[in-house]
Write an enzyme that holds these catalytic residues in place. Structure first.
Site, PDB file in Angstrom:
ATOM      1  N   SER A 174       0.808  -1.215   0.000  1.00  0.00           N
ATOM      2  CA  SER A 174       0.000   0.000   0.000  1.00  0.00           C
ATOM      3  C   SER A 174       0.843   1.267   0.000  1.00  0.00           C
ATOM      4  O   SER A 174       0.297   2.364  -0.078  1.00  0.00           O
ATOM      5  CB  SER A 174      -0.957   0.012   1.198  1.00  0.00           C
ATOM      6  OG  SER A 174      -0.242   0.098   2.407  1.00  0.00           O
ATOM      7  N   LYS A 224      -5.843   5.107   8.501  1.00  0.00           N
ATOM      8  CA  LYS A 224      -4.734   5.876   7.931  1.00  0.00           C
ATOM      9  C   LYS A 224      -5.099   7.355   7.817  1.00  0.00           C
ATOM     10  O   LYS A 224      -4.274   8.232   8.110  1.00  0.00           O
ATOM     11  CB  LYS A 224      -4.372   5.312   6.555  1.00  0.00           C
ATOM     12  CG  LYS A 224      -3.775   3.919   6.595  1.00  0.00           C
ATOM     13  CD  LYS A 224      -3.549   3.366   5.190  1.00  0.00           C
ATOM     14  CE  LYS A 224      -2.969   1.964   5.217  1.00  0.00           C
ATOM     15  NZ  LYS A 224      -2.772   1.400   3.867  1.00  0.00           N
TER      16      LYS A 224
END
Length: 696
Positions: free
Chosen positions: A569, A612
């Site tokens: 990611s 996040k």
């Protein structure tokens, strides 16, 4: 610390479970027969049973027009108005397919293997099966002394509850024999002492003779004690079929054992049948044997477990070769149980293939869903779930409407998918209990929304606490850069555990090579992260005007920690940092980003976007770039909605257009990348033109 890139792949649950149950029970009149001595259900009670608890019964009103509210149309003041079902199978929330399988397996006596994340209801379903099995078949197991071979005790099975009667009868018979023997012993002792005193005139001789007679009688009485059987399995007090949890059990606890006897001769030894101990497989006879984390059982135990399943009986012997019990082996003891094996996805890797084949060939395999579609019916069930937790705990104040709504909002957030609710109900139940404890400590009559909000702060996971501490320490040392622009530095995002995020800066530098050019990445990269770096290098080689065959590209994941970096990611983060370093174009530092990247430059979805984004907001950043496919997964807390702008992208050229500063250089770079990758954008993407999804 890891970059979590797993995208949710759980399929929508089967919503027809209630209809299937209704049809099945209509054709089978035995399904609703009482299993624990309760009166037979009739009328409305029977129709309620057919849905297996899918309906939520309340004392308040049900407002059909308000089904879309957070309570699914329920009009209640607190969970005290919710009726909690008695049977465990009716209390299961969301796992309709697994619940249907458990019903069928109980009826047909089939084995089941349940695979899924912790806290999704595997052990609860296993206990529910034990309530569905008929109690009248239960058996007691007795172990008798074998006069022909003391090391091979005899085994006898009798209907449940009869074992105690048989043992009591043998004890009463032995007591009567001992009374008669004792009476006879004292008569003989009296005669001997009288003879010694009157005829021989020796007191000492009389005492010695009496002692010898006493020891002889006591030694002889041991034979009558050996005739009393050992009640190995006693089901007299069982109201339902046995349920044995053998998770993590050692060989003796699982398969039975024979205790060591330090006095093996001289008349002081314990009869072998009295030293026999049952294992979980014997206690679970006619019931359920539950083994979670099945892969943690050693191979020999799995092999013997497979034998017990296949034969329906298993002899007990001493498990230690150094014990005297190793010489003892009973006749076969019944092991007619239903096995429910459970575990995470990795449980199948170390599971004995033959054992899994046995379960699969004579039963069912079930995958437990992590999430379920958010609809009014499920929200009503979640309201009942909170009522169940309060009822089962017995000490918590009931939850008000506002507190229930906050729990359901948290269930949406923990699902990580738009339009879904989490089914990791053990963790959610922990939040319910913490909120209730807070209200109880304040002597409140009800648990309010404010208590739930406070509980969310108190019940943070270790990973969340570490992540928050990590962010604060970086601020203290000014390691977080959230303003200005820097060449070759990008604020990446990563997840810790399952429910927390951190900012993970990535730096890139291009230097002349003293040999063939190569890409060098540091920061304890795991295998998937290394492959992601290689994919990024393919894009760099294709797009760059410069010959990098004689240059080294250094990539550093700054302070990645002991766990290193796993997942891909950070791909767009790495690509942006390297391109910035190659082209000497700075990157704006108020931006963070996350996203996977294909070798053609497409931005792919990743996991953990909500956590996040919140980590970026906590670190003082004001813009986050995420994959466009992840916009449906964004469910940040209200306190962060005004702190952060979310920019969805689908291609690396869009990432560069938002992240790079310096208009002429950036425009030239983005145009060149578009032309090389063949990605034509019909609209201009930028921070001003983008719109954030509506976080919920």
């Amino acid at each position: 610390m890891s970059d979590n890139t797993d995208t949710d792949a759980a399929s929508d649950p089967d919503r027809g479970g209630a209809d299937a149950d209704e049809q099945e029970q209509a054709s089978d009149p035995t399904v609703d027969e009482p299993t624990n001595g309760d009166a037979p259900t009739t009328g409305d009670e029977a129709s309620s049973d057919t849905t297996l608890g899918s309906d939520v019964e309340v004392e308040g009103e049900f407002v059909e027009e308000e089904e879309e509210n957070l309570l699914g149309g329920l009009s209640i003041d607190s969970t005290a108005e919710i009726e909690v079902p008695d049977r465990l199978v009716d209390q299961v929330i969301g796992q309709d397919h697994a619940r249907d399988v458990i019903k069928k397996a109980a009826k047909q006596r089939r084995h089941v293997m349940m695979i899924g994340s912790p806290g999704t209801g595997k052990s609860m379903l296993a206990k529910a099966m034990s309530q569905l099995l008929p109690r009248e078949e239960l058996q007691d197991v007795l172990v008798y002394h074998n006069p022909d071979d003391g090391n091979e005790p005899k085994v006898r099975t009798v209907p449940g509850g009869k074992g105690e009667q048989i043992v009591d009868a043998h004890k009463e018979e032995a007591r009567k024999r001992n009374q008669m023997r004792t009476f006879l012993m004292w008569i003989i002792i009296a005669i001997v002492i009288g003879y010694a005193l009157i005829i021989q005139g020796s007191v000492l001789l009389g005492i010695l003779a009496a002692g010898v007679i006493y020891l002889a009688f006591r030694y002889g009485s041991r034979g009558s004690d050996a005739m009393i059987p050992n009640l190995l399995v006693n089901n007299a007090s069982q109201k339902t079929a046995p349920f044995e949890d053998a998770t993590g059990a050692h060989a003796g606890a699982l398969l039975g054992d024979v205790r060591h006897d330090p006095f093996q001769s001289g008349g002081m030894e314990t009869p072998s049948h009295d030293r026999v101990e049952p294992g979980a497989i014997h206690k679970a006879n006619k019931g359920v044997l539950f083994v979670d984390e099945i892969n943690t059982l050693d191979i020999r135990s799995q092999q013997k477990l497979m034998t017990a399943i296949q034969e329906g009986e298993f002899s007990i012997t001493g498990q230690s070769e150094r014990s005297s019990g190793a010489m003892v082996q009973t006749e076969p003891v019944p092991t007619d149980f239903i096995m429910i094996a459970a575990g995470n996805l990795d449980a199948m890797e170390n599971m004995h293939p033959a054992l899994r084949s046995r379960i699969k060939g004579y039963g069912y395999e079930v995958y437990m869903d992590d999430t379920i579609e958010d609809d009014p019916e499920m929200r009503r069930k979640y309201t009942r779930f909170i009522a169940q937790e309060v009822e089962n705990d017995g000490r918590l104040p009931h939850f008000t409407e506002g507190a229930i709504e906050e729990i359901i909002l948290e269930a949406r957030r923990r699902a990580g998918r738009k339009g879904h609710l989490t089914l990791k109900l053990r963790d959610l139940g922990g939040l319910v209990r913490v909120a209730g404890d807070i209200a109880r400590a304040e002597d409140s009559e009800f648990t309010e929304r404010s208590d739930v909000l406070q509980a969310k702060r108190r019940s943070r996971s270790i990973e969340q606490q570490l992540a928050d501490n990590y962010i604060e320490r970086r601020k203290d040392y000014e390691l977080t850069v959230n303003a200005g622009d820097v060449i070759g530095r990008v604020n990446g995002l990563a997840v810790m555990g399952e429910d927390s995020g951190i900012v993970l800066p990535v730096m890139a530098e291009v230097a002349p090579s003293q040999g063939p050019g190569q890409v060098i990445a540091t920061g304890q990269l795991q295998e998937m992260a290394e492959e992601a770096v290689q994919n990024v290098s393919a894009i760099i080689k294709k797009f760059s005007d410069e010959d990098i065959s004689e240059k080294d590209v250094h990539i550093q994941f700054v302070q990645a920690g002991e766990g290193g970096v796993d997942g891909d990611s950070a791909s767009i983060t790495v690509a942006t940092a390297v391109i910035s370093a190659l082209e000497n174009v700075p990157v704006e530092q108020n931006i963070a980003m996350t996203g996977s990247l294909s070798v053609r430059g497409d931005v792919l979805p990743v996991g953990g976007v909500t956590h996040k984004i919140e980590a970026a907001a906590k670190s003082g950043l004001d813009t986050v770039i995420i994959p466009e496919a992840n916009t449906q997964d964004v469910m940040i807390e209200e306190e962060y909605e005004d702190m952060i702008e979310i920019v969805p992208v689908s291609h690396i050229s869009e990432v560069l257009e938002v992240a790079l500063s310096g208009e002429p250089e950036k425009d030239s770079l983005v145009d060149r990348l578009k032309s090389i990758t063949g990605k034509a954008l019909d609209h201009e993407v930028g921070r001003q033109g983008s719109s954030s999804p509506s976080p919920q």
